[in-house]
Design a protein around this motif. Structure first.
Motif, PDB file in Angstrom:
ATOM      1  N   PHE A 245      -8.948 -23.145   6.519  1.00 21.52           N
ATOM      2  CA  PHE A 245      -8.672 -21.767   6.896  1.00 21.52           C
ATOM      3  C   PHE A 245      -9.325 -21.489   8.234  1.00 21.52           C
ATOM      4  N   GLY A 246      -8.524 -21.146   9.228  1.00 25.32           N
ATOM      5  CA  GLY A 246      -9.046 -20.849  10.555  1.00 25.32           C
ATOM      6  C   GLY A 246      -8.233 -19.762  11.211  1.00 25.32           C
ATOM      7  N   PRO A 247      -8.506 -18.508  10.901  1.00 25.70           N
ATOM      8  CA  PRO A 247      -7.675 -17.417  11.400  1.00 25.70           C
ATOM      9  C   PRO A 247      -7.873 -17.165  12.889  1.00 25.70           C
ATOM     10  N   PRO A 248      -6.811 -16.884  13.629  1.00 24.91           N
ATOM     11  CA  PRO A 248      -6.964 -16.505  15.037  1.00 24.91           C
ATOM     12  C   PRO A 248      -7.474 -15.079  15.155  1.00 24.91           C
ATOM     13  N   ASN A 249      -8.120 -14.783  16.243  1.00 24.38           N
ATOM     14  CA  ASN A 249      -8.514 -13.413  16.549  1.00 24.38           C
ATOM     15  C   ASN A 249      -7.317 -12.682  17.146  1.00 24.38           C
ATOM     16  N   GLU A 250      -7.408 -11.379  17.229  1.00 28.87           N
ATOM     17  CA  GLU A 250      -6.296 -10.618  17.792  1.00 28.87           C
ATOM     18  C   GLU A 250      -6.034 -11.071  19.225  1.00 28.87           C
ATOM     19  N   ASP A 251      -4.757 -11.283  19.512  1.00 27.25           N
ATOM     20  CA  ASP A 251      -4.333 -11.773  20.824  1.00 27.25           C
ATOM     21  C   ASP A 251      -5.019 -13.090  21.188  1.00 27.25           C
ATOM     22  N   ASP A 252      -5.476 -13.831  20.161  1.00 24.27           N
ATOM     23  CA  ASP A 252      -6.083 -15.142  20.352  1.00 24.27           C
ATOM     24  C   ASP A 252      -7.307 -15.091  21.271  1.00 24.27           C
ATOM     25  N   ALA A 253      -8.043 -14.000  21.242  1.00 30.33           N
ATOM     26  CA  ALA A 253      -9.221 -13.848  22.112  1.00 30.33           C
ATOM     27  C   ALA A 253     -10.372 -14.695  21.607  1.00 30.33           C
ATOM     28  N   ASN A 254     -11.044 -15.405  22.533  1.00 33.20           N
ATOM     29  CA  ASN A 254     -12.228 -16.190  22.215  1.00 33.20           C
ATOM     30  C   ASN A 254     -13.477 -15.431  22.629  1.00 33.20           C
ATOM     31  N   TYR A 255     -14.503 -15.482  21.785  1.00 31.34           N
ATOM     32  CA  TYR A 255     -15.745 -14.775  22.083  1.00 31.34           C
ATOM     33  C   TYR A 255     -16.949 -15.707  22.183  1.00 31.34           C
ATOM     34  N   GLY A 256     -16.794 -16.971  21.814  1.00 35.85           N
ATOM     35  CA  GLY A 256     -17.915 -17.886  21.884  1.00 35.85           C
ATOM     36  C   GLY A 256     -19.052 -17.445  20.985  1.00 35.85           C
ATOM     37  N   PRO A 257     -20.307 -17.771  21.322  1.00 35.07           N
ATOM     38  CA  PRO A 257     -21.449 -17.328  20.501  1.00 35.07           C
ATOM     39  C   PRO A 257     -21.522 -15.799  20.501  1.00 35.07           C
ATOM     40  N   ILE A 258     -21.585 -15.218  19.331  1.00 34.77           N
ATOM     41  CA  ILE A 258     -21.541 -13.762  19.212  1.00 34.77           C
ATOM     42  C   ILE A 258     -22.331 -13.345  17.988  1.00 34.77           C
TER      43      ILE A 258
END
Length: 788
Positions: free
Chosen positions: A469-482
């Motif tokens: 299971f690996g859901p994408p974020n909205e609009d496929d946005a990456n945030y890195g360490p958060i």
């Protein structure tokens, strides 16, 4: 002295000369060394006395004596109980409903009943009721001794009503007695049923039964029911329609298709099939004819005067909660409870505040309905709104919005559970982590400052093993360490998917249940971290109210009091005990203030000119395919959950899953009100703010925590291109100029490479690979009209 007298004298003397010695006397006079032998005879003598006391003859005699006693008692009861005069439905009165301040809300529930001769009801329609309730009706003596005995024992044991009754017994209960669940009433029912069987024919009993039963919609009797559900007379009913009316009798309020949820629709469909299948087994219906039959969807109810607008929704929920309490305290079935509430002369005072109710209706009108134009945009006709507002300290429902009008949309959007709550479920995951003292894969405690990998589509892992299971974020946005705080602010799907695995999904769902979510039938799988289950605004308001109430359980209640002239029903206390610790609840509240001040609700709530410094916590949510959009938020003294739902006004076209759209199907909200995607931080948050800031005074959360945005400064983002201060959670058609918050639950795999690169490497235990996500399941109502 004669010979006879002499002979008797000799015999008498001989008996006196040789008296029978008692064993104890023999033992006493026995020589030394014989004590053990004598001592061994005493127990045998005792056993002998027991055998003489409990001989089979005596036991059999006692059994027959008991039987005679029971038979005699029943005979006496049979002779003393007469068939009473039928109860008078004309004495039933309308119910009166009041606002919390005692002013009149509505008067409703007049009795709708019209008797019809059995000859006017088609024979096969008559048989649908026999097949549904009592297949042996035409051959049995009118009573079910085993079922009645079981029900009697359960009543005496305080277990409520269990077991079935014959049609004759149900007719007697409907027409001659009341719904009181006592041992004496059950015995009377048994006796009167036997007498009715002797005095009336089976056709007379069946006619009485179908003419006195309650079918819902205020309809007593088959003629009123035929008009209420199919706009026709009983003599014109088809077998399919008759089977539906027969199925209704088990739970009329739950099985009414116009207002039933997915569970109710499934249950009544199963019951309808059960009735027709029984008719085939009994030889009353041809098997080939049965195969051609389709479910007969009833027409929408006719509006009762005074129930228009929001009133019908308020009255329906009030009735449902009173009925539920009667089922719990008096052991009534659903149908019995409904018949005992509707049109029974109740005065029901609601917790609804006139001021807040008017303010909520106005907020929906100004922020939503005035912006909809179905003639210009087809999608605008598909928009449905629901909202529930609760006082977290008392559990009172102070305002409710169920739909644009009770007469035109019978389904209550405030209580329906067939749409995904999406990201509004994420606070439950954090609550579970805090309550369970959960740790990450590296063993670090999970709290507001814990750092996760916010890479879109990142596969969640469990001790080094990918869980699929690996859901994408909205609009496929990456945030890195958060941090967790930032992930909640921006609603980062990948972070909460991993957190759910870290905590354990069984623990997450257990916490959801403790907070007030109905988790029956839900699987504890990672996909649930995206809020892919079904939930209602009423449920979400209760969950967030429990958080607002420092972890003490809040079960929202709309009923303040329910009274009849001769009694009062005591409603349950909406406030229960602590279900999670105060520290865990207050920490979630603190974190959720960041969603308002720094995250997806900033534009509509934090920057709202009406806010005037009011402290607010809340969470946005936007589901897969934009079928629903939510904002559930709260101040220290008011919790309100607002949901928008895409429901097809008409059939036609295809949905985002390429399936043909049927009427009432779940459809996308995209393009509504002339904008693009409808997000939780847009119209739902705008409705929430317009309502809440107009009815609350400025207050501050009393928090027992040192974590979260309310008590600590939010650390700056660690991604190279930070999300905009004005997230794309509004109903704007313009594309985002920077990475938007990861709000939407989506099943679409990301396309193209990642557009953002972390300035620092992610934690070692968090893989940075981004294989295609599997996504979460989509909740669809499997029983929309037209489905089988």
């Amino acid at each position: 002295m004669g010979r006879a007298e002499e002979r008797r004298a000799r015999q008498s003397a001989g008996r006196r000369a040789a008296p029978r010695r008692h064993p104890q006397s023999q033992a006493a006079g026995s020589p030394a060394g014989s004590g053990s032998q004598a001592g061994g005879r005493a127990p045998k003598a005792a056993k002998g006395r027991i055998r003489r006391l409990f001989t089979w003859r005596k036991m059999l005699g006692a059994f027959f004596g008991l039987c005679l006693l029971v038979i005699g008692g029943f005979a006496a009861l049979y002779m003393s109980v007469d068939i009473p005069v039928g109860n008078d439905l004309a004495k039933k009165q309308s119910n009166v409903y009041k606002y919390s301040d005692g002013t009149l809300l509505a008067r409703a529930g007049t009795v709708n009943r019209e008797n019809v001769d059995l000859s006017k009801v088609p024979k096969k329609v008559q048989l649908t009721f026999v097949a549904a309730e009592n297949k042996s009706f035409y051959s049995d003596p009118g009573v079910d001794i085993r079922g009645t005995t079981r029900a009697l024992l359960n009543t005496l044991a305080g277990k409520g009503k269990q077991g079935g009754s014959t049609i004759t017994q149900q007719y007697v209960k409907n027409y001659y007695l009341d719904q009181e669940q006592t041992a004496s009433r059950k015995l009377k029912e048994l006796v009167i049923s036997l007498k009715v069987e002797r005095e009336k024919s089976k056709d007379e009993i069946l006619a009485g039964y179908i003419n006195t039963s309650y079918y819902g919609r205020g309809a007593y009797g088959i003629q009123a029911a035929a008009q209420a559900y199919y706009r026709k007379d009983a003599q014109d009913l088809t077998v399919e329609q008759g089977a539906y009316l027969a199925a209704l009798l088990q739970a009329p309020s739950q099985y009414d298709w116009a207002v039933a949820g997915p569970v109710g629709k499934r249950l009544v469909t199963d019951r309808w099939n059960y009735v027709l299948d029984n008719m085939v087994k009994e030889g009353w219906l041809d098997k080939a004819e049965r195969r051609t039959m389709k479910f007969p969807y009833p027409k929408d109810p006719k509006g009762a005067p005074g129930m228009e607008g929001q009133t019908g929704y308020l009255v329906s929920l009030a009735n449902a909660q009173v009925e539920q309490q009667l089922m719990k305290t008096e052991g009534l079935s659903r149908s019995e409870a409904a018949a005992k509430v509707e049109g029974q002369g109740w005065t029901i005072t609601l917790n609804i505040s006139r001021k807040k109710q008017a303010a909520l209706e106005k907020a929906v009108k100004t922020q939503l309905t005035e912006r909809l134009s179905p003639k210009r945009r087809k999608v605008d006709a598909d928009v449905q709104a629901g909202a529930v507002s609760v006082d977290p300290k008392t559990g009172k429902i102070v305002a409710l919005y169920g739909g644009k009008d009770y007469f035109s949309h019978w389904t209550d959007n405030a209580t329906r559970r067939d749409y995904q709550p999406a990201s509004t479920f994420k606070p439950v995951i954090l609550a579970a982590a805090l309550e369970q003292n959960a740790t990450t894969q590296d063993g670090d405690a999970i709290n507001a400052g814990t750092v996760y990998d916010g890479t879109s589509g990142r596969q969640a892992v469990d001790h080094g093993v990918k869980v699929g299971f690996g859901p994408p974020n909205e609009d496929d946005a990456n945030y890195g360490p958060i941090t967790v705080q930032q992930a909640m602010d921006k609603s980062v799907n990948s972070v909460f998917a991993q957190m759910g695995v870290d905590v354990g999904m069984d623990q997450v769902m257990a916490t959801a249940k403790q907070l007030g979510m109905d988790t029956a039938g839900m699987q504890a799988v990672p996909a649930q971290t995206l809020g892919s289950m079904g939930a209602s605004p009423l449920e979400m308001a209760g969950i967030y109210a429990t958080l607002d109430n420092h972890g003490r359980k809040v079960t929202p209640s709309i009923v303040k009091s329910a009274e009849q002239p001769d009694r009062t029903v005591r409603m349950p206390d909406p406030i229960g005990g602590s279900v999670i610790s105060r520290t865990a609840a207050d920490t979630v509240t603190s974190v959720l203030t960041g969603v308002v001040d720094d995250g997806t609700a900033r534009q509509s709530v934090a920057n709202n000119p009406l806010r005037a410094g009011q402290q607010v916590a809340g969470k946005t949510g936007t589901s897969d395919c934009n079928r629903s959009a939510w904002f559930t938020g709260y101040t220290p003294d008011l919790v309100t959950s607002v949901g928008l739902f895409g429901e097809a006004a008409k059939a036609g076209g295809t949905g985002c899953d390429n399936e043909p759209i049927k009427q009432y199907a779940h459809v996308s909200l995209k393009g509504a009100m002339g904008g693009g995607r409808v997000n939780g931080g847009g119209t739902p948050a705008q409705i929430w703010a317009a309502y809440t800031f107009g009815v609350t005074d400025r207050a501050t959360f009393d928090l027992n925590t040192d974590q979260g945005a309310a008590v600590a400064t939010t650390p700056p983002p660690t991604v190279s291109d930070s999300p905009s201060d004005s997230p794309s959670e509004s109903a704007s058609s313009e594309p985002p100029t920077s990475a938007p918050p990861s709000e939407t639950v989506t099943e679409t795999p990301p396309t193209g490479p990642a557009t953002q690169t972390p300035t620092t490497p992610p934690p070692p235990s968090q893989p940075t690979t981004t294989p295609p996500p599997t996504g979460g399941p989509t909740i669809r109502n499997p029983f929309e009209p037209g489905d089988q």
